[in-house]
Design a protein around this motif. Sequence first.
Motif, PDB file in Angstrom:
ATOM      1  N   ALA A 565      26.645  -7.237 -35.963  1.00  0.00           N
ATOM      2  CA  ALA A 565      26.029  -5.943 -35.651  1.00  0.00           C
ATOM      3  C   ALA A 565      25.637  -5.273 -36.960  1.00  0.00           C
ATOM      4  N   GLY A 566      25.262  -3.992 -36.891  1.00  0.00           N
ATOM      5  CA  GLY A 566      24.687  -3.320 -38.051  1.00  0.00           C
ATOM      6  C   GLY A 566      25.703  -2.807 -39.046  1.00  0.00           C
ATOM      7  N   GLU A 567      25.217  -2.502 -40.266  1.00  0.00           N
ATOM      8  CA  GLU A 567      26.060  -2.003 -41.349  1.00  0.00           C
ATOM      9  C   GLU A 567      25.771  -0.528 -41.599  1.00  0.00           C
ATOM     10  N   LEU A 568      26.789   0.199 -42.034  1.00  0.00           N
ATOM     11  CA  LEU A 568      26.650   1.613 -42.364  1.00  0.00           C
ATOM     12  C   LEU A 568      26.957   1.802 -43.842  1.00  0.00           C
ATOM     13  N   GLY A 569      26.047   2.480 -44.561  1.00  0.00           N
ATOM     14  CA  GLY A 569      26.211   2.672 -45.988  1.00  0.00           C
ATOM     15  C   GLY A 569      26.823   4.014 -46.335  1.00  0.00           C
ATOM     16  N   SER A 570      27.211   4.160 -47.583  1.00  0.00           N
ATOM     17  CA  SER A 570      27.801   5.401 -48.069  1.00  0.00           C
ATOM     18  C   SER A 570      26.834   6.565 -47.872  1.00  0.00           C
ATOM     19  N   GLY A 571      27.288   7.595 -47.133  1.00  0.00           N
ATOM     20  CA  GLY A 571      26.463   8.773 -46.904  1.00  0.00           C
ATOM     21  C   GLY A 571      25.377   8.606 -45.864  1.00  0.00           C
ATOM     22  N   HIS A 572      25.268   7.411 -45.271  1.00  0.00           N
ATOM     23  CA  HIS A 572      24.221   7.141 -44.286  1.00  0.00           C
ATOM     24  C   HIS A 572      24.453   7.933 -42.999  1.00  0.00           C
ATOM     25  N   THR A 573      23.363   8.266 -42.314  1.00  0.00           N
ATOM     26  CA  THR A 573      23.453   8.794 -40.962  1.00  0.00           C
ATOM     27  C   THR A 573      22.762   7.833 -40.002  1.00  0.00           C
ATOM     28  N   VAL A 574      23.281   7.754 -38.782  1.00  0.00           N
ATOM     29  CA  VAL A 574      22.675   6.943 -37.724  1.00  0.00           C
ATOM     30  C   VAL A 574      22.565   7.813 -36.479  1.00  0.00           C
ATOM     31  N   THR A 575      21.413   7.776 -35.830  1.00  0.00           N
ATOM     32  CA  THR A 575      21.176   8.606 -34.652  1.00  0.00           C
ATOM     33  C   THR A 575      20.664   7.740 -33.502  1.00  0.00           C
ATOM     34  N   ALA A 576      21.195   7.986 -32.320  1.00  0.00           N
ATOM     35  CA  ALA A 576      20.726   7.308 -31.107  1.00  0.00           C
ATOM     36  C   ALA A 576      20.521   8.354 -30.017  1.00  0.00           C
ATOM     37  N   LEU A 577      19.528   8.126 -29.163  1.00  0.00           N
ATOM     38  CA  LEU A 577      19.200   9.051 -28.077  1.00  0.00           C
ATOM     39  C   LEU A 577      19.200   8.310 -26.743  1.00  0.00           C
ATOM     40  N   TYR A 578      19.775   8.940 -25.728  1.00  0.00           N
ATOM     41  CA  TYR A 578      19.709   8.448 -24.354  1.00  0.00           C
ATOM     42  C   TYR A 578      18.988   9.486 -23.496  1.00  0.00           C
ATOM     43  N   GLU A 579      18.033   9.012 -22.687  1.00  0.00           N
ATOM     44  CA  GLU A 579      17.399   9.891 -21.710  1.00  0.00           C
ATOM     45  C   GLU A 579      18.144   9.743 -20.387  1.00  0.00           C
ATOM     46  N   ILE A 580      18.452  10.876 -19.767  1.00  0.00           N
ATOM     47  CA  ILE A 580      19.277  10.899 -18.558  1.00  0.00           C
ATOM     48  C   ILE A 580      18.482  11.468 -17.390  1.00  0.00           C
ATOM     49  N   ILE A 581      18.519  10.790 -16.233  1.00  0.00           N
ATOM     50  CA  ILE A 581      18.052  11.370 -14.974  1.00  0.00           C
ATOM     51  C   ILE A 581      19.296  11.903 -14.260  1.00  0.00           C
ATOM     52  N   PRO A 582      19.440  13.215 -14.147  1.00  0.00           N
ATOM     53  CA  PRO A 582      20.640  13.767 -13.504  1.00  0.00           C
ATOM     54  C   PRO A 582      20.781  13.290 -12.060  1.00  0.00           C
ATOM     55  N   ALA A 583      22.002  13.336 -11.561  1.00  0.00           N
ATOM     56  CA  ALA A 583      22.309  12.793 -10.235  1.00  0.00           C
ATOM     57  C   ALA A 583      21.525  13.477  -9.120  1.00  0.00           C
ATOM     58  N   ASP A 584      21.165  14.744  -9.299  1.00  0.00           N
ATOM     59  CA  ASP A 584      20.490  15.486  -8.231  1.00  0.00           C
ATOM     60  C   ASP A 584      18.972  15.540  -8.400  1.00  0.00           C
ATOM     61  N   VAL A 585      18.419  14.703  -9.262  1.00  0.00           N
ATOM     62  CA  VAL A 585      16.982  14.735  -9.545  1.00  0.00           C
ATOM     63  C   VAL A 585      16.309  13.486  -8.979  1.00  0.00           C
TER      64      VAL A 585
END
Length: 702
Positions: A565-585
């Motif tokens: 899997a991926g590596e993380l460096g000193s001071g690095h940031t990693v961002t991931a986003l999930y789109e959600i369809i709510p249960a009542d939509v």
Amino acid sequence: MLISFLTFGQDPSASESAKQKTITGTVSDKTGPLPGANVVVKGTSTGTQTNFDGKYTIKASEGQTLEFSYVGFGTKQVKVTKSNVINVVLDEAVTLSEVVMVSQGYSREKAVSYSLSQTFHGQTSGVSIAHNKGKPGAAGVVIRGAKSLHNNNNPVYIVDGVPVKEEDFKKLNQQDISTVSVLKDAAATSLYGNRAANGAVIVQTKNGITQKLSDKELKERFQAIDSITTPTVAPNNEDYNSFVENAFESPKSAPLSTFSIDVDNASYTNVRRFINNGQSVPKDAVRVEEMVNFFKYQYPQPTGQHPFSIHTEYSDCPWNKTNKLVRIGLQGKDIPTDNLPKSNLVFLIDVSGSMSDVNKLPLLKESMKVLVNQLRDEDKIAMVVYAGAAGLVLPPTSGKDKKTIIDALEKLESGGSTAGGAGIELAYKTAQENFIKDGNNRVILATDGDFNVGASSDKDMQTLIEEKRKSGVFLTCLGYGMGNYKDSKLETLADKGNGNYAYIDNIQEANRFLGKEFKGSMFAIAKDVKIQIEFNPAHVKAYRLIGYENRKLRPEDFKNDAIDAGELGSGHTVTALYEIIPADVKSDFFTEIDELKYAKVEPSKTQFQDELATIKFRYKKPDGAKSIEMVEVIANKVSALNQTSAGFKFSTAVAWFGLKLRDSQLVTDKSSAAIAQLAREGLAYDQDGYKAEFIRLVEAVQ
């Protein structure tokens, strides 16, 4: 082993470079600073660009001349004197002239001035510059006809001092052009011989560095373009891995979403290159996660035993108004430079014939100098090159001896085929022979990815690099150039080889990735970092991961320590986003499955009602073999979009733009104006102007 295309001996530039000094200043027009203006030491490959505030820094010697240029403005030349500060104001017009030779030099006739503030329309002696029909937003060069120059045959075309084919010339974009002039009769033949008997069209581009070719080099270049079938200007022979964007999934039928982190950002700089060149962006060149992770966000530093902290936010999705968005942020621990482990680095440099362009090997050399300047005395560097064969051109050398390292770089020349596999074998062998226990052992591969001798297919390279990663040596891939750029191979190498990947399109990007972000790019604090998230069906009808298509893992891979899997460096940031369809939509993007007979459960009405999801992380220490697990819970608490952090707004805007460029079928609103507005609302912590630059890119794509 010494390779024939290398030239050793006294470096003629050594004494000159010793006299160099650092020049700083500001480039502006009458209204204020010009970001992205080009500053070049005339007659050399040394150049830079101004930052968001119009400021620049460059090394030059007294007596040399600096050339300042910007699209829509005239080029200005200033000689370097004793002062270390040179400020320049450019004029908003370019004079296009027909030039003829006279006994005392050049004189300009029929000069016509054109304003380039909006577009570069106009013509000069046989050349029309106008928008290409049928290609919205594109503008290029159109030849009105050879008779403008002569009765029949075509002229020669010279771009930044280098002869090119007519079809390559026609594909130039108006936004790239700084000046155009036409030579006729004796003025043309005195410079380019009988080949220019019908005239010469001379173009200086915004980002190009003018090359002064000898008579022999000109002759060889003219002979070469007669036999070339692949255009040398237009990037029509680039390779990208194709993939299908992630679809919505039900937490009932797919309860776990698992993926590897990705700290690469090559896709963003490559996309930026296309947009800045006025070209359409290939769909598969857009990897949304790499665009998002190009930028740094203000996540809290870790305070406990783990090498990274975790931050989550839950809010509205701007491109599908009924949906929600979850942001997951990782912040790597920032280790002081003095506490970093010793480095054993091996430069693996492609010096094949495909690297001859000015934005390849010449830029590569300048980039590596940036990295060399970050080295400490206790660090060491070796240098391996490859073309038709591979060879060690610099044995392991202390970071204290920077001159020796830079001299070795300066002597590199391009030529021959591309035996990338042989180069990788020798580079890893060199790194292993000089392995530092508990140190930073890394191969740094710099290439356009065009391997054509030995193991060269993506599958061959993947097999090779998967074997090499067992050595404990990490990998950094640096991509250069355009036209025959092989993104697919470099992405494969970085993904499978304990590596990261950046695309270097100019010296400013080299300064960012190899200078300012040196620690994050070159020092791993955690490896094989995996994320697994379980959404609560009580609140989530469906979910989808934004990007990371090439990083998805099977649920069972999460606890399997043999899976890379991926590596993380000193001071690095990693961002991931999930789109959600709510249960009542109700959503047109997802069709519910029938209720499963044996999976139906009647949970307690109060059990887990305050939880949106549970998220798990696994990672290994850089020299470890057993993974460590972390667990966090995401609360079912939604914040209004206007109440979220600046980082949430900006990262969401970047992902939104990436989905637009990919022409995602799961996005309702693709308005560039709306994307730019959200990015402006998240415009914070932008000292270097990268986020402001992103907004300008969004505004350029309609």
